[in-house]
Scaffold this active site. Structure first.
Site, PDB file in Angstrom:
ATOM      1  N   ARG A   1      11.608  -5.834   5.252  1.00  0.00           N
ATOM      2  CA  ARG A   1      11.494  -4.379   5.055  1.00  0.00           C
ATOM      3  C   ARG A   1      12.487  -3.616   5.940  1.00  0.00           C
ATOM      4  O   ARG A   1      12.661  -3.920   7.115  1.00  0.00           O
ATOM      5  CB  ARG A   1      10.080  -3.907   5.396  1.00  0.00           C
ATOM      6  CG  ARG A   1       9.960  -2.372   5.315  1.00  0.00           C
ATOM      7  CD  ARG A   1       8.542  -1.878   5.334  1.00  0.00           C
ATOM      8  NE  ARG A   1       7.780  -2.441   6.424  1.00  0.00           N
ATOM      9  CZ  ARG A   1       6.462  -2.353   6.517  1.00  0.00           C
ATOM     10  NH1 ARG A   1       5.767  -1.721   5.588  1.00  0.00           N
ATOM     11  NH2 ARG A   1       5.825  -2.891   7.532  1.00  0.00           N
TER      12      ARG A   1
ATOM     13  N   LYS B   1       0.840  -1.214   0.000  1.00  0.00           N
ATOM     14  CA  LYS B   1       0.000   0.000   0.000  1.00  0.00           C
ATOM     15  C   LYS B   1       0.874   1.264   0.000  1.00  0.00           C
ATOM     16  O   LYS B   1       0.674   2.169  -0.799  1.00  0.00           O
ATOM     17  CB  LYS B   1      -0.925   0.018   1.234  1.00  0.00           C
ATOM     18  CG  LYS B   1      -1.844  -1.191   1.343  1.00  0.00           C
ATOM     19  CD  LYS B   1      -2.740  -1.112   2.569  1.00  0.00           C
ATOM     20  CE  LYS B   1      -2.020  -1.187   3.900  1.00  0.00           C
ATOM     21  NZ  LYS B   1      -1.337  -2.474   4.176  1.00  0.00           N
TER      22      LYS B   1
ATOM     23  N   ARG C   1      -0.759  -9.221  12.921  1.00  0.00           N
ATOM     24  CA  ARG C   1      -1.310  -8.223  11.993  1.00  0.00           C
ATOM     25  C   ARG C   1      -2.058  -8.908  10.838  1.00  0.00           C
ATOM     26  O   ARG C   1      -3.135  -8.456  10.439  1.00  0.00           O
ATOM     27  CB  ARG C   1      -0.179  -7.342  11.444  1.00  0.00           C
ATOM     28  CG  ARG C   1       0.282  -6.306  12.456  1.00  0.00           C
ATOM     29  CD  ARG C   1       1.714  -5.864  12.207  1.00  0.00           C
ATOM     30  NE  ARG C   1       1.923  -5.185  10.957  1.00  0.00           N
ATOM     31  CZ  ARG C   1       3.124  -5.083  10.355  1.00  0.00           C
ATOM     32  NH1 ARG C   1       4.192  -5.648  10.883  1.00  0.00           N
ATOM     33  NH2 ARG C   1       3.231  -4.432   9.229  1.00  0.00           N
TER      34      ARG C   1
ATOM     35  N   ARG D   1     -10.136   0.092   8.230  1.00  0.00           N
ATOM     36  CA  ARG D   1      -9.669  -1.274   8.499  1.00  0.00           C
ATOM     37  C   ARG D   1     -10.728  -2.164   9.108  1.00  0.00           C
ATOM     38  O   ARG D   1     -10.449  -3.305   9.464  1.00  0.00           O
ATOM     39  CB  ARG D   1      -8.517  -1.236   9.500  1.00  0.00           C
ATOM     40  CG  ARG D   1      -7.219  -0.977   8.829  1.00  0.00           C
ATOM     41  CD  ARG D   1      -6.111  -1.054   9.828  1.00  0.00           C
ATOM     42  NE  ARG D   1      -5.062  -0.219   9.350  1.00  0.00           N
ATOM     43  CZ  ARG D   1      -3.826  -0.632   9.095  1.00  0.00           C
ATOM     44  NH1 ARG D   1      -3.485  -1.865   9.356  1.00  0.00           N
ATOM     45  NH2 ARG D   1      -2.950   0.197   8.631  1.00  0.00           N
TER      46      ARG D   1
ATOM     47  N   ARG E   1      11.095  -1.668  11.281  1.00  0.00           N
ATOM     48  CA  ARG E   1       9.955  -1.183  12.056  1.00  0.00           C
ATOM     49  C   ARG E   1       9.732  -2.069  13.277  1.00  0.00           C
ATOM     50  O   ARG E   1       9.942  -3.280  13.213  1.00  0.00           O
ATOM     51  CB  ARG E   1       8.692  -1.199  11.162  1.00  0.00           C
ATOM     52  CG  ARG E   1       8.208   0.197  10.815  1.00  0.00           C
ATOM     53  CD  ARG E   1       7.164   0.218   9.766  1.00  0.00           C
ATOM     54  NE  ARG E   1       5.929  -0.492  10.116  1.00  0.00           N
ATOM     55  CZ  ARG E   1       4.830  -0.477   9.370  1.00  0.00           C
ATOM     56  NH1 ARG E   1       4.813   0.216   8.238  1.00  0.00           N
ATOM     57  NH2 ARG E   1       3.764  -1.147   9.723  1.00  0.00           N
TER      58      ARG E   1
HETATM   59  P1  AP5 Z   1       4.862  -1.599   1.962  1.00  0.00           P
HETATM   60  O1  AP5 Z   1       4.537  -0.792   0.754  1.00  0.00           O
HETATM   61  O2  AP5 Z   1       5.543  -0.914   3.072  1.00  0.00           O
HETATM   62  O3  AP5 Z   1       3.556  -2.398   2.455  1.00  0.00           O
HETATM   63  P2  AP5 Z   1       2.259  -1.897   3.213  1.00  0.00           P
HETATM   64  O4  AP5 Z   1       1.078  -2.530   2.578  1.00  0.00           O
HETATM   65  O5  AP5 Z   1       2.267  -0.406   3.323  1.00  0.00           O
HETATM   66  O6  AP5 Z   1       2.480  -2.612   4.613  1.00  0.00           O
HETATM   67  P3  AP5 Z   1       2.399  -2.047   6.106  1.00  0.00           P
HETATM   68  O7  AP5 Z   1       3.195  -2.959   6.959  1.00  0.00           O
HETATM   69  O8  AP5 Z   1       2.743  -0.580   6.148  1.00  0.00           O
HETATM   70  O9  AP5 Z   1       0.890  -2.247   6.408  1.00  0.00           O
HETATM   71  P4  AP5 Z   1       0.221  -2.282   7.802  1.00  0.00           P
HETATM   72  O10 AP5 Z   1      -1.185  -2.150   7.430  1.00  0.00           O
HETATM   73  O11 AP5 Z   1       0.595  -3.412   8.650  1.00  0.00           O
HETATM   74  O12 AP5 Z   1       0.897  -1.030   8.561  1.00  0.00           O
HETATM   75  P5  AP5 Z   1       0.423   0.473   8.784  1.00  0.00           P
HETATM   76  O13 AP5 Z   1       1.623   1.318   8.855  1.00  0.00           O
HETATM   77  O14 AP5 Z   1      -0.652   0.852   7.856  1.00  0.00           O
HETATM   78  O15 AP5 Z   1       5.757  -2.837   1.469  1.00  0.00           O
HETATM   79  C1  AP5 Z   1       6.271  -3.775   2.415  1.00  0.00           C
HETATM   80  C2  AP5 Z   1       7.674  -4.212   1.994  1.00  0.00           C
HETATM   81  O16 AP5 Z   1       7.578  -4.938   0.761  1.00  0.00           O
HETATM   82  C3  AP5 Z   1       8.659  -3.063   1.705  1.00  0.00           C
HETATM   83  O17 AP5 Z   1       9.942  -3.481   2.062  1.00  0.00           O
HETATM   84  C4  AP5 Z   1       8.574  -2.865   0.181  1.00  0.00           C
HETATM   85  O18 AP5 Z   1       9.784  -2.377  -0.344  1.00  0.00           O
HETATM   86  C5  AP5 Z   1       8.299  -4.293  -0.281  1.00  0.00           C
HETATM   87  N1  AP5 Z   1       7.455  -4.362  -1.469  1.00  0.00           N
HETATM   88  C6  AP5 Z   1       6.294  -3.670  -1.699  1.00  0.00           C
HETATM   89  N2  AP5 Z   1       5.755  -4.031  -2.877  1.00  0.00           N
HETATM   90  C7  AP5 Z   1       6.591  -5.000  -3.393  1.00  0.00           C
HETATM   91  C8  AP5 Z   1       6.561  -5.775  -4.598  1.00  0.00           C
HETATM   92  N3  AP5 Z   1       5.582  -5.633  -5.506  1.00  0.00           N
HETATM   93  N4  AP5 Z   1       7.569  -6.665  -4.793  1.00  0.00           N
HETATM   94  C9  AP5 Z   1       8.580  -6.816  -3.889  1.00  0.00           C
HETATM   95  N5  AP5 Z   1       8.658  -6.097  -2.742  1.00  0.00           N
HETATM   96  C10 AP5 Z   1       7.671  -5.199  -2.500  1.00  0.00           C
HETATM   97  O19 AP5 Z   1      -0.210   0.361  10.243  1.00  0.00           O
HETATM   98  C11 AP5 Z   1       0.618   0.068  11.341  1.00  0.00           C
HETATM   99  C12 AP5 Z   1      -0.193  -0.058  12.607  1.00  0.00           C
HETATM  100  O20 AP5 Z   1      -0.859   1.182  12.893  1.00  0.00           O
HETATM  101  C13 AP5 Z   1      -1.338  -1.096  12.596  1.00  0.00           C
HETATM  102  O21 AP5 Z   1      -0.867  -2.413  12.867  1.00  0.00           O
HETATM  103  C14 AP5 Z   1      -2.226  -0.545  13.732  1.00  0.00           C
HETATM  104  O22 AP5 Z   1      -1.658  -0.820  14.984  1.00  0.00           O
HETATM  105  C15 AP5 Z   1      -2.136   0.949  13.494  1.00  0.00           C
HETATM  106  N6  AP5 Z   1      -3.164   1.435  12.571  1.00  0.00           N
HETATM  107  C16 AP5 Z   1      -2.965   2.004  11.348  1.00  0.00           C
HETATM  108  N7  AP5 Z   1      -4.123   2.303  10.764  1.00  0.00           N
HETATM  109  C17 AP5 Z   1      -5.104   1.913  11.624  1.00  0.00           C
HETATM  110  C18 AP5 Z   1      -6.513   1.930  11.575  1.00  0.00           C
HETATM  111  N8  AP5 Z   1      -7.168   2.405  10.500  1.00  0.00           N
HETATM  112  N9  AP5 Z   1      -7.204   1.438  12.628  1.00  0.00           N
HETATM  113  C19 AP5 Z   1      -6.569   0.967  13.725  1.00  0.00           C
HETATM  114  N10 AP5 Z   1      -5.222   0.889  13.836  1.00  0.00           N
HETATM  115  C20 AP5 Z   1      -4.489   1.377  12.788  1.00  0.00           C
HETATM  116 MG    MG Z   2       2.439   0.958   4.890  1.00  0.00          MG
END
Ligand code: AP5
Ligand code: MG
Length: 216
Positions: A127, A13, A171, A88, A160
């Site tokens: 990552r 994402k 997660r 979410r 992270r």
């Molecule tokens: P990346 O693009 O970073 O993936 P992502 O989908 O953004 O994954 P996240 O871990 O950020 O998602 P998440 O939902 O767990 O975390 P968030 O920060 O939103 O890519 C991942 C890796 O793969 C990178 O190394 C990248 O280079 C690589 N990659 C990407 N695409 C690739 C491809 N095509 N091929 C090869 N490699 C690739 O949320 C964190 C925390 O915040 C949650 O756990 C929760 O505690 C809280 N939170 C956030 N939003 C909410 C909400 N709405 N409600 C409640 N709690 C929330």
């Molecule tokens: Mg992300």
């Protein structure tokens, strides 16, 4: 253009949102990034969120809605935005609907980046972020030259706090239980687009552009 990027942790994402932002100028609004910033700034929200996020659990709906409301309220978002990590669960999706109706900014697309579970775990455990540039890299998938560029410039590769196997497992489990039901919610509204997210970054981006008519 008003888009939601949906997908499991590690589906890409953040990676795809950055590409859309660079090419089209729509701001990325990531609740995860906003919460990590709150933790870094040691705000009241950051204090509440820190342990919850490290464990991979959800922060409360009230906190994230407040962050989204503040972000959407900026004039810079008038021509569109990319939501990354929100909503979410069904309650968040309903709150978002109410908010977007109120500010007269209906959604155009809800895009699911669909990735196999094994790949998710590998992407998350590999990552790293370059401490100098903030660039998101991956020890398994990035070109070695990109990683060396960071290290040779004196940067460190930072992991992270929620990218350990215990939090990753939690997660992904919570995603399946609480977030996947919103796919049906957007499907029933005719807004859901499903993209195969298993290929290389540029290939996935290509799928997104094609399926959304290049965001014209
Ligand atoms: P990346 O693009 O970073 O993936 P992502 O989908 O953004 O994954 P996240 O871990 O950020 O998602 P998440 O939902 O767990 O975390 P968030 O920060 O939103 O890519 C991942 C890796 O793969 C990178 O190394 C990248 O280079 C690589 N990659 C990407 N695409 C690739 C491809 N095509 N091929 C090869 N490699 C690739 O949320 C964190 C925390 O915040 C949650 O756990 C929760 O505690 C809280 N939170 C956030 N939003 C909410 C909400 N709405 N409600 C409640 N709690 C929330
Ligand atoms: Mg992300």
């Amino acid at each position: 253009m008003r888009i939601i990027l949906l997908g499991a942790p590690g589906s890409g994402k953040g990676t795809q949102a950055k590409k859309l932002m660079d090419d089209f100028g729509f701001p990325q609004i990531s609740t995860g990034d906003l919460l990590r910033q709150a933790i870094a700034d040691d705000t009241e929200i950051g204090k509440q969120a820190k342990a919850i996020m490290a464990a991979g659990d959800f922060v409360s709906d009230e906190i994230v809605l407040d962050l989204i409301r503040t972000s959407l309220d900026r004039p810079s978002n008038d021509s569109g935005f990319i939501l990354d990590g929100y909503p979410r669960n069904i309650a968040q999706a309903e709150s978002l609907d109410t908010l977007l109706t109120l500010i007269k900014q209906p959604l155009d697309y809800s895009i699911l980046i669909d990735v196999d579970s094994d790949t998710l775990v590998k992407r998350l455990s590999g990552r790293r972020m370059c401490s100098l540039t903030g660039r998101v890299l991956n020890i398994y998938f990035s070109d070695q030259s990109e990683i060396e560029e960071c290290l040779n410039a004196g940067g460190e590769l930072i992991q992270r706090s929620d990218d350990n196997i215990q939090s990753i497992t939690n997660r992904i489990k919570i995603y399946r239980e609480q977030t996947e039901p919103i796919l049906e919610y957007y499907k029933s509204k005719g807004l859901l687009i499903v993209i195969d997210g298993n290929g290389e970054i540029d290939k996935v981006y290509d799928h997104i552009l094609k399926s959304t008519n290049s965001l014209d």
